[in-house]
Design an enzyme around this catalytic site. Structure first.
Site, PDB file in Angstrom:
ATOM      1  N   TYR A 108       8.658  -2.123   3.112  1.00  0.00           N
ATOM      2  CA  TYR A 108       7.735  -1.367   2.710  1.00  0.00           C
ATOM      3  C   TYR A 108       6.094  -2.699   2.419  1.00  0.00           C
ATOM      4  O   TYR A 108       6.063  -3.438   1.888  1.00  0.00           O
ATOM      5  CB  TYR A 108       8.105  -1.528   0.611  1.00  0.00           C
ATOM      6  CG  TYR A 108       6.859  -0.678  -0.151  1.00  0.00           C
ATOM      7  CD1 TYR A 108       5.945  -1.535  -1.078  1.00  0.00           C
ATOM      8  CD2 TYR A 108       6.569   0.483   0.186  1.00  0.00           C
ATOM      9  CE1 TYR A 108       5.451  -0.508  -1.647  1.00  0.00           C
ATOM     10  CE2 TYR A 108       5.963   1.290  -0.247  1.00  0.00           C
ATOM     11  CZ  TYR A 108       4.740   0.471  -1.300  1.00  0.00           C
ATOM     12  OH  TYR A 108       4.180   0.956  -2.129  1.00  0.00           O
ATOM     13  N   ASP A 134       3.491  -9.717   7.005  1.00  0.00           N
ATOM     14  CA  ASP A 134       3.406  -9.291   5.245  1.00  0.00           C
ATOM     15  C   ASP A 134       3.580 -10.190   4.097  1.00  0.00           C
ATOM     16  O   ASP A 134       4.861 -10.198   3.723  1.00  0.00           O
ATOM     17  CB  ASP A 134       3.814  -7.760   5.189  1.00  0.00           C
ATOM     18  CG  ASP A 134       3.727  -7.119   3.876  1.00  0.00           C
ATOM     19  OD1 ASP A 134       3.718  -5.700   4.023  1.00  0.00           O
ATOM     20  OD2 ASP A 134       3.043  -7.640   3.078  1.00  0.00           O
ATOM     21  N   LYS A 145      -0.713 -10.120  -4.839  1.00  0.00           N
ATOM     22  CA  LYS A 145       0.185 -10.219  -6.096  1.00  0.00           C
ATOM     23  C   LYS A 145      -0.097 -12.192  -6.436  1.00  0.00           C
ATOM     24  O   LYS A 145      -1.278 -11.941  -6.963  1.00  0.00           O
ATOM     25  CB  LYS A 145       1.973 -10.593  -5.529  1.00  0.00           C
ATOM     26  CG  LYS A 145       2.394  -8.892  -5.401  1.00  0.00           C
ATOM     27  CD  LYS A 145       3.865  -8.706  -5.020  1.00  0.00           C
ATOM     28  CE  LYS A 145       3.742  -8.131  -4.499  1.00  0.00           C
ATOM     29  NZ  LYS A 145       4.503  -6.959  -5.050  1.00  0.00           N
TER      30      LYS A 145
HETATM   31  P1  KE4 Z   1       0.374  -3.833  -3.394  1.00  0.00           P
HETATM   32  O1  KE4 Z   1      -1.258  -2.232  -2.952  1.00  0.00           O
HETATM   33  O2  KE4 Z   1       1.019  -2.200  -4.377  1.00  0.00           O
HETATM   34  O3  KE4 Z   1      -0.185  -4.200  -4.373  1.00  0.00           O
HETATM   35  O4  KE4 Z   1       1.378  -4.587  -2.471  1.00  0.00           O
HETATM   36  C1  KE4 Z   1       1.823  -3.067  -1.578  1.00  0.00           C
HETATM   37  C2  KE4 Z   1       2.651  -4.095  -0.932  1.00  0.00           C
HETATM   38  C3  KE4 Z   1       2.825  -4.777   0.167  1.00  0.00           C
HETATM   39  N1  KE4 Z   1       3.826  -5.815   0.758  1.00  0.00           N
HETATM   40  C4  KE4 Z   1       4.977  -5.898   0.403  1.00  0.00           C
HETATM   41  C5  KE4 Z   1       5.705  -6.927   1.017  1.00  0.00           C
HETATM   42  C6  KE4 Z   1       4.929  -5.275  -0.759  1.00  0.00           C
HETATM   43  O5  KE4 Z   1       6.190  -5.892  -2.076  1.00  0.00           O
HETATM   44  C7  KE4 Z   1       3.178  -4.401  -1.318  1.00  0.00           C
HETATM   45  C8  KE4 Z   1       3.907  -3.693  -2.967  1.00  0.00           C
HETATM   46  N2  KE4 Z   1       5.738  -4.528  -3.813  1.00  0.00           N
HETATM   47  C9  KE4 Z   1       6.180  -3.306  -4.973  1.00  0.00           C
HETATM   48  C10 KE4 Z   1       7.000  -4.149  -5.834  1.00  0.00           C
HETATM   49  N3  KE4 Z   1       8.149  -4.603  -4.284  1.00  0.00           N
HETATM   50  C11 KE4 Z   1       4.731  -3.019  -5.670  1.00  0.00           C
HETATM   51  C12 KE4 Z   1       5.263  -2.113  -7.607  1.00  0.00           C
HETATM   52  C13 KE4 Z   1       5.053  -1.147  -7.403  1.00  0.00           C
HETATM   53  O6  KE4 Z   1       4.429  -0.342  -6.173  1.00  0.00           O
HETATM   54  O7  KE4 Z   1       4.523  -0.917  -8.025  1.00  0.00           O
END
Ligand code: KE4
Length: 430
Positions: free
Chosen positions: A142, A237, A265
């Site tokens: 993801y 990533d 994060k």
């Molecule tokens: P954001 O757009 O949610 O800040 O980041 C996306 C993203 C990109 N790359 C990795 C490896 C990530 O884990 C994420 C976002 N992580 C999720 C939790 N697994 C965010 C939680 C959510 O979607 O509310």
């Protein structure tokens, strides 16, 4: 009716699914999401006054724990200077300098507002730099909700059973090639077939979005080699692994030199900050140095940057943070290892640094198929039983547990004892 139930009812009338990010909705585990009113250290408190030991940590953000004094103090001071300028500020320079200093492969970095913006921008840059269109990602990986990534995606997309989202044009999805995590042959096959049109491989160096799955020996070096050989860019990533699996992130931990890195994060200290960066000659292609356009009204926002600077500054000045979270992780390792010998339900615990996942699996969990096979009712039962014991785990089998420097050995012990109590009560068929 609890106040969370009331709020959820109201929320669902005016917000899709009642939440501003799908995985928060408890849709796969069932029940009512807890509406949180405050958080401090290792704990969150919901609107009904229940206090939870928190292993979500805002999905990995809270390496130092909630409401850390260094971050709160920085925000209090920043508040008196206004909230957004739309013009450059010193804090942005300092945060960029700190990221360059702390992330081995990054010479130049651009701040954005989320991990999604970071990964979308990194892909655009890779396509511009190589003149190629295709991107390899991994099933269960993801990278945020950018069109290119909502193909066989993990995290909330997998949780809701929509790993490939409607609304993504077939032409766009066609440029996304899906390989298997920890399977170099599946990557090589794509390069053999269309290697001259592959702009990049984007990978979570430690997978966190199908649960925590470490890279097997040789996987990351193999990605580095095949990308270099075919003139494709390797994108790490590290939105989740950045500063979470160690002080030099996954790239330092595994000794890999990616071309581009995405972050989020931890680097925002709880406020919206994402970043993408890498080799100077690549990043100079980004506007206004170069022609690759990317922009953002609130990018480098002074409040967000103040929180991020405080977080990274504290980490730099207190390297013992990593000894603390490593010791807590090792306690989990020992605890689940010993528990496995006492319970009838098969357990697999995967961990890297301050992130880990418990799988109900009788085989090692090394990729999407083995992770997916372990999800289901047993996880959902476990999640709610732990929530009833005021232990808040991520509400999805496709997420990692996160702990912080604010957690204590006693709390890990309590978590293990509660987990064993719940699992011992499970029957084989459950
Ligand atoms: P954001 O757009 O949610 O800040 O980041 C996306 C993203 C990109 N790359 C990795 C490896 C990530 O884990 C994420 C976002 N992580 C999720 C939790 N697994 C965010 C939680 C959510 O979607 O509310």
């Amino acid at each position: 009716m609890t106040q969370s139930e009331e709020l959820f009812e109201r929320a669902r009338r005016v917000i899709p699914g009642g939440v501003n990010s799908p995985v928060r909705a408890f849709k796969s585990v069932g029940g009512t999401p807890r509406f949180i009113r405050s958080a401090r250290g290792a704990y969150m408190e919901d609107v009904d006054g229940t206090r939870y030991l928190d292993y979500m940590g805002s999905w990995g953000v809270m390496l130092l724990g909630h409401d850390h004094p260094a971050i709160r103090g920085a925000l209090e001071r920043a508040l008196f200077r206004g909230t957004s300028y739309g013009a450059p500020s010193a804090g942005e320079v300092e945060l960029a300098e700190r990221i360059v200093e702390m992330v081995p492969s990054v010479d130049v970095v651009r701040l954005v507002n989320s991990g999604t913006e970071a990964t979308m921008s990194a892909i655009r840059l890779a396509r511009a730099a190589t003149g190629r269109n295709r991107v390899i990602k991994f099933r269960g990986g993801y990278h945020g909700h950018g069109d290119a990534f909502l193909v066989a995606a993990g995290s909330g997309a997998a949780t809701l059973g929509v790993p490939s989202s409607p609304g993504v044009p077939a032409e766009t999805a066609a440029h996304t090639l899906v390989a298997e995590y920890n399977d170099l042959e599946s990557v090589g096959a794509f390069f053999d077939a269309v290697g001259d049109d592959i702009a990049a491989v984007i990978v979570e160096p430690v997978s966190g979005n199908m649960g925590c799955i470490p890279p097997v020996e040789g996987f990351l070096p193999g990605l580095r080699e095949v990308c270099t050989r075919h003139g494709a860019l390797l994108i790490f990533d590290e939105v989740m692994t950045g500063f979470r699996v160690g002080p030099t992130s996954a790239q330092g931990l595994y000794g890999i030199d990616p071309d581009l890195t995405t972050l989020g994060k931890v680097i925002g200290g709880g406020l919206p900050v994402g970043a993408y960066g890498g080799k100077e000659e690549l990043m100079r292609l980004i506007a206004p140095d170069g022609p690759v356009y990317q922009a953002g009204t609130l990018s480098g926002n002074p409040l967000a940057v103040a929180a991020g600077l405080a977080a990274l500054g504290y980490i730099q000045e207190h390297p013992e943070v990593y000894e603390q979270v490593e010791a807590l992780g090792a306690a989990f390792d020992r605890g689940f290892e010993e528990m496995s010998g006492r319970v009838s339900v098969p357990l697999v615990w995967n961990r890297v640094g301050a992130m880990g996942s418990l799988f109900f699996s009788d085989t090692p969990v090394t990729d999407w198929p083995t992770a997916a096979a372990s999800a289901g009712d047993r996880f959902n039962t476990f999640f709610h039983a732990m929530l009833d014991r005021e232990i808040y785990l991520p509400p999805s089998a496709f997420e990692a547990w996160f702990w912080s420097a604010a957690h204590t050995a006693d709390e890990i012990g309590r978590t293990l004892a509660s987990a064993e109590e719940v699992i011992s009560g499970m029957t084989d068929h459950e």
